[in-house]
Scaffold this active site. Structure first.
Site, PDB file in Angstrom:
ATOM      1  N   ASN A  19       1.103  -1.275  -0.143  1.00 61.46           N
ATOM      2  CA  ASN A  19      -0.316  -0.105  -0.385  1.00 61.46           C
ATOM      3  C   ASN A  19       0.843   1.331   0.110  1.00 61.46           C
ATOM      4  OD1 ASN A  19      -1.599   2.115   0.300  1.00 61.46           O
ATOM      5  ND2 ASN A  19      -2.598   1.736   2.397  1.00 61.46           N
ATOM      6  N   LYS A  21       0.301   4.378  -0.515  1.00 59.68           N
ATOM      7  CA  LYS A  21      -0.961   5.697   0.152  1.00 59.68           C
ATOM      8  C   LYS A  21      -0.182   6.608  -0.750  1.00 59.68           C
ATOM      9  CE  LYS A  21      -0.533   3.388   4.582  1.00 59.68           C
ATOM     10  NZ  LYS A  21      -0.294   4.055   6.045  1.00 59.68           N
ATOM     11  N   HIS A 106     -10.459   0.815   4.328  1.00 60.32           N
ATOM     12  CA  HIS A 106      -8.278   1.540   4.678  1.00 60.32           C
ATOM     13  C   HIS A 106      -9.023   2.207   5.691  1.00 60.32           C
ATOM     14  CE1 HIS A 106      -4.679   2.515   5.722  1.00 60.32           C
ATOM     15  NE2 HIS A 106      -4.178   1.892   4.915  1.00 60.32           N
ATOM     16  N   GLU A 108      -7.602   5.185   6.772  1.00 60.64           N
ATOM     17  CA  GLU A 108      -7.307   6.121   6.703  1.00 60.64           C
ATOM     18  C   GLU A 108      -8.333   7.402   5.692  1.00 60.64           C
ATOM     19  OE1 GLU A 108      -3.460   5.633   4.979  1.00 60.64           O
ATOM     20  OE2 GLU A 108      -2.545   5.011   7.080  1.00 60.64           O
ATOM     21  N   GLU A 174      -6.610  -4.447  10.296  1.00 57.92           N
ATOM     22  CA  GLU A 174      -5.234  -3.662  10.510  1.00 57.92           C
ATOM     23  C   GLU A 174      -5.631  -2.642  11.555  1.00 57.92           C
ATOM     24  OE1 GLU A 174      -2.962  -2.778   6.992  1.00 57.92           O
ATOM     25  OE2 GLU A 174      -4.853  -1.422   6.260  1.00 57.92           O
ATOM     26  N   GLY A 180       1.191   2.679  11.016  1.00 57.05           N
ATOM     27  CA  GLY A 180       2.501   3.721  10.744  1.00 57.05           C
ATOM     28  C   GLY A 180       3.160   4.043  11.909  1.00 57.05           C
ATOM     29  N   SER A 220       2.487  -1.416  10.121  1.00 55.06           N
ATOM     30  CA  SER A 220       3.630  -1.571  11.001  1.00 55.06           C
ATOM     31  C   SER A 220       4.288  -3.408  10.890  1.00 55.06           C
ATOM     32  CB  SER A 220       3.930  -1.199  12.180  1.00 55.06           C
ATOM     33  OG  SER A 220       3.806   0.391  12.725  1.00 55.06           O
TER      34      SER A 220
HETATM   35  P1  PGA Z   1       2.189   1.035   7.449  1.00 57.10           P
HETATM   36  O1  PGA Z   1       0.740   0.607   6.737  1.00 57.10           O
HETATM   37  O2  PGA Z   1       2.836  -0.701   7.593  1.00 57.10           O
HETATM   38  O3  PGA Z   1       3.371   1.797   7.357  1.00 57.10           O
HETATM   39  O4  PGA Z   1       1.603   0.382   9.143  1.00 57.10           O
HETATM   40  C1  PGA Z   1       0.028  -0.229   6.631  1.00 57.10           C
HETATM   41  C2  PGA Z   1      -1.260   0.145   5.639  1.00 57.10           C
HETATM   42  O5  PGA Z   1      -1.686   1.121   6.532  1.00 57.10           O
HETATM   43  O6  PGA Z   1      -2.115  -0.465   4.975  1.00 57.10           O
END
Ligand code: PGA
Length: 260
Positions: A19, A21, A106, A108, A174, A180, A220
């Site tokens: 991903n 982003k 997701h 976000e 998630e 993150g 993460s």
């Molecule tokens: P991250 O993001 O690996 O940076 O924690 C995962 C995601 O949001 O899909």
């Protein structure tokens, strides 16, 4: 002691997704695809890249040329097939750009674009109507975990996301507090959530579909923590954010799954 071949997860082809982003530019895509293609060989995992929308066309081209084993997906879609929706993207447009997957729900998007459970369910339905496989993201926020609401949140998000009863889909667990933050869920915490999600799938679809549906972990993930997570019976791969921007790290995570 169970051997890898005895584990239920060994029956499912692992899914490892990047991903990206709102990161990277056109100039980054070709190099990424070249190194990915060289490192992938014939992967035993299904690999999907989710770039932001302006990068879909160059990524489709670069992957086709250098890493044809990797699939492409969109990070979001609109629930309607077309219309006056400025700034939005339809499932048909994603297909047209070379996508076979799309992320739905997701955290976000839920947080920054006020996507509620019903809208996420409509997006999953729209994805399927367009011939895309949705990767439905679910996960509790930190305060929900502390309040003991984790399983209720997962149950609600999964039920709403799958309200249209899609047949071809995958689920990403998630936990929002792990995205993150560098704070990965422990294998035990992740496995508990994955096993619960699979139980829910058994209730909705029956054992056969539940056993063949991939449930991947995100939050993460790094090459260092992926191996222990992958040991768990119900963790069928990863949705990788930060570490997927570094093709070497992303390849290392794919290898963790491919050799499992
Ligand atoms: P991250 O993001 O690996 O940076 O924690 C995962 C995601 O949001 O899909």
């Amino acid at each position: 002691m169970t051997r890898a071949g005895d584990r239920p997860s060994a029956r499912r082809v692992p899914l490892v997704a990047a991903n990206w982003k709102m990161h990277l530019l056109r100039r980054d895509v070709e190099d990424f695809a070249r190194v990915l293609g060289a490192g992938l060989g014939a992967p035993r995992a299904e690999v999907v890249i989710f770039p932001s929308h302006p990068l879909l066309a160059p990524a489709a081209q670069a992957l086709a040329a250098a890493a044809p084993g990797a699939a492409l997906g969109g990070q979001d879609l609109h629930p309607e097939p077309k219309g006056a929706f400025t700034g939005d993207v339809s499932g048909a447009q994603l297909r047209d750009a070379g996508c076979t997957w799309v992320l739905c729900g997701h955290s976000e998007r839920r947080r920054d674009h006020a996507e509620n459970d019903e809208l996420v369910g409509n997006k999953v339905a729209a994805a399927v109507r367009s011939g895309l496989a949705p990767l439905l993201c679910v996960g509790e926020r930190r305060e929900e975990r502390h309040a003991g609401e984790t399983l209720a949140v997962l149950e609600r998000q999964l039920a709403a996301g799958l309200a249209s009863r899609p047949q071809r889909f995958a689920v990403a667990y998630e936990p929002v507090w792990a995205i993150g933050t560098g704070e990965t869920a422990t294998p035990e915490i992740a496995q508990e959530a994955h096993a619960f999600l699979r139980e829910q799938l058994v209730g909705r679809y029956g054992i056969e579909t539940a056993e063949r549906t991939r449930i991947v972990y995100g939050g993460s993930v790094t090459p260092e923590n992926a191996a222990a997570l992958r040991e768990e019976a119900d963790i069928d791969g990863f949705l990788v954010g930060g570490a997927s921007l570094d093709v070497g790290k992303f390849l290392a995570i794919i290898r963790v799954c491919g050799s499992a």
